[in-house]
Enzyme design. Sequence first.
Site, PDB file in Angstrom:
ATOM      1  N   SER A 293       0.812  -1.217   0.000  1.00  0.00           N
ATOM      2  CA  SER A 293       0.000   0.000   0.000  1.00  0.00           C
ATOM      3  C   SER A 293       0.844   1.266   0.000  1.00  0.00           C
ATOM      4  CB  SER A 293      -0.918   0.016   1.231  1.00  0.00           C
ATOM      5  OG  SER A 293      -0.155   0.138   2.422  1.00  0.00           O
TER       6      SER A 293
ATOM      7  N   THR B 213      -1.532   2.579   3.325  1.00  0.00           N
ATOM      8  CA  THR B 213      -0.958   3.915   3.600  1.00  0.00           C
ATOM      9  C   THR B 213      -0.123   3.852   4.880  1.00  0.00           C
ATOM     10  OG1 THR B 213      -2.911   4.975   2.639  1.00  0.00           O
ATOM     11  CG2 THR B 213      -1.512   6.374   4.022  1.00  0.00           C
TER      12      THR B 213
ATOM     13  N   THR C 245       1.529   6.860   0.348  1.00  0.00           N
ATOM     14  CA  THR C 245       0.629   5.787  -0.088  1.00  0.00           C
ATOM     15  C   THR C 245       0.706   5.578  -1.594  1.00  0.00           C
ATOM     16  OG1 THR C 245      -1.663   4.999   0.087  1.00  0.00           O
ATOM     17  CG2 THR C 245      -1.369   7.280  -0.556  1.00  0.00           C
TER      18      THR C 245
ATOM     19  N   ARG D 280      -6.423   9.484  -9.803  1.00  0.00           N
ATOM     20  CA  ARG D 280      -7.162   9.635  -8.544  1.00  0.00           C
ATOM     21  C   ARG D 280      -6.185  10.018  -7.408  1.00  0.00           C
ATOM     22  NH1 ARG D 280      -6.540   7.013  -3.323  1.00  0.00           N
ATOM     23  NH2 ARG D 280      -8.511   7.232  -2.237  1.00  0.00           N
TER      24      ARG D 280
ATOM     25  N   GLY E 143      -5.978  10.532  -3.235  1.00  0.00           N
ATOM     26  CA  GLY E 143      -6.657  10.289  -1.971  1.00  0.00           C
ATOM     27  C   GLY E 143      -6.403  11.424  -0.996  1.00  0.00           C
ATOM     28  N   ASP E 144      -6.590  11.120   0.273  1.00  0.00           N
ATOM     29  CA  ASP E 144      -6.396  12.133   1.322  1.00  0.00           C
ATOM     30  C   ASP E 144      -4.919  12.330   1.670  1.00  0.00           C
ATOM     31  OD1 ASP E 144      -6.323   9.465   2.297  1.00  0.00           O
ATOM     32  OD2 ASP E 144      -6.627  10.179   4.350  1.00  0.00           O
TER      33      ASP E 144
ATOM     34  N   THR F  97      -5.166   6.708   7.724  1.00  0.00           N
ATOM     35  CA  THR F  97      -5.087   5.649   6.729  1.00  0.00           C
ATOM     36  C   THR F  97      -6.524   5.169   6.535  1.00  0.00           C
ATOM     37  OG1 THR F  97      -4.782   3.899   8.359  1.00  0.00           O
ATOM     38  CG2 THR F  97      -2.793   4.900   7.487  1.00  0.00           C
ATOM     39  N   GLY F  98      -6.829   4.639   5.405  1.00  0.00           N
ATOM     40  CA  GLY F  98      -8.199   4.216   5.156  1.00  0.00           C
ATOM     41  C   GLY F  98      -8.690   4.802   3.858  1.00  0.00           C
TER      42      GLY F  98
ATOM     43  N   GLY G 108      -9.528   7.302   1.568  1.00  0.00           N
ATOM     44  CA  GLY G 108      -9.177   8.705   1.532  1.00  0.00           C
ATOM     45  C   GLY G 108     -10.313   9.637   1.174  1.00  0.00           C
TER      46      GLY G 108
HETATM   47  N1  GLY Z   1      -5.736   6.743   2.499  1.00  0.00           N
HETATM   48  C1  GLY Z   1      -5.101   6.542   1.287  1.00  0.00           C
HETATM   49  C2  GLY Z   1      -5.926   6.723   0.109  1.00  0.00           C
HETATM   50  O1  GLY Z   1      -7.146   6.675   0.175  1.00  0.00           O
HETATM   51  O2  GLY Z   1      -5.374   6.919  -0.938  1.00  0.00           O
END
Ligand code: GLY
Length: 315
Positions: free
Chosen positions: A45, A167, A185, A195, A197-198, A218-219, A221
Amino acid sequence: MIVVASSNGRVGIQAAMDVLKAGGTAVSAVEAGIRLVEANPEDHSVGYNSYPNILGELELDASIMNGRSLESGAVGAMRGYLYAITVARQVMEKLPHVFLAGEGAERFAAEMGHERASDLVREEIMAFREERLKRDMPAEVFDNLAQRSDLYEWVKLATDPQRTYGTVNFLAKDSHGDICAGVSTSGWAWKYPGRLGDSPIIGAGNYADNRYGAAACTGMGEMAIRACTAHSVVFYLKMGMSVEEAGKRAMADLNDLGGRFISRMNLVVLDKDGNSGGFTSHQDGTYIYQTADMDTYVEPNRTYVNIPARWDQEK
Ligand code: GLY
């Protein structure tokens, strides 16, 4: 001095603590810890040998925030360069900008002297991608994914709710009392190209402010972007909440999100006094931390906060 990390930071936490013990900054400690996770082929990840996007291209995101000055750096959807956290730090320190994406991030990484790598994903991961995607799409679709004009339809099928997390998070407080947060990540497995993420978004997946503390996610995003989760945690600390209260409150905000795509979320939190905590929406999560007087890290359970998963129920 303390280092806090998501549990996949095990391979880097000692190196991060060694930086702090040698008098290094929280920023250097966070970078040192995350680089070792980015280089770890067993972690799919983050960095090397991670799950690629739906087209089989590895796109990396990272960010770092200096809680002393609130200076930040981030890269998103960067291909061909491994150490995304270092490039993010260099964005923070060398540019008047905060965030570079795609070709701009790659150009900057080259200017900073990073070595371009064409082999960041091993064959076993590419074989797994093929096997996984072919469960959801005919072979002729898989074979022509890059040419298709309806990729947006196939990404919904191929997106794997079990691989929307991963992540790495590192938070550190150094001998000067300065706090830093870093995140790196490869994002969702089989994501739509481009794309983000957060993780590279300051305030969503990462926030640090010496006056109050730091948080990272983490999770999934998309949830943290919509709820500005990392900043919310630090804001709740600013409002006088404890680590436990702030983390639970930010998780509750995520539970209030509507829509069809709700999955896992995990937080790590560090307050200005060195108190730490971890939070998760699934039952079995842990996080790690190590203080200067500890020989190694400890791995407590995260506080569980129920966020019932919803995954495209209207389909
Ligand atoms: N938390 C990482 C992502 O969603 O990319």
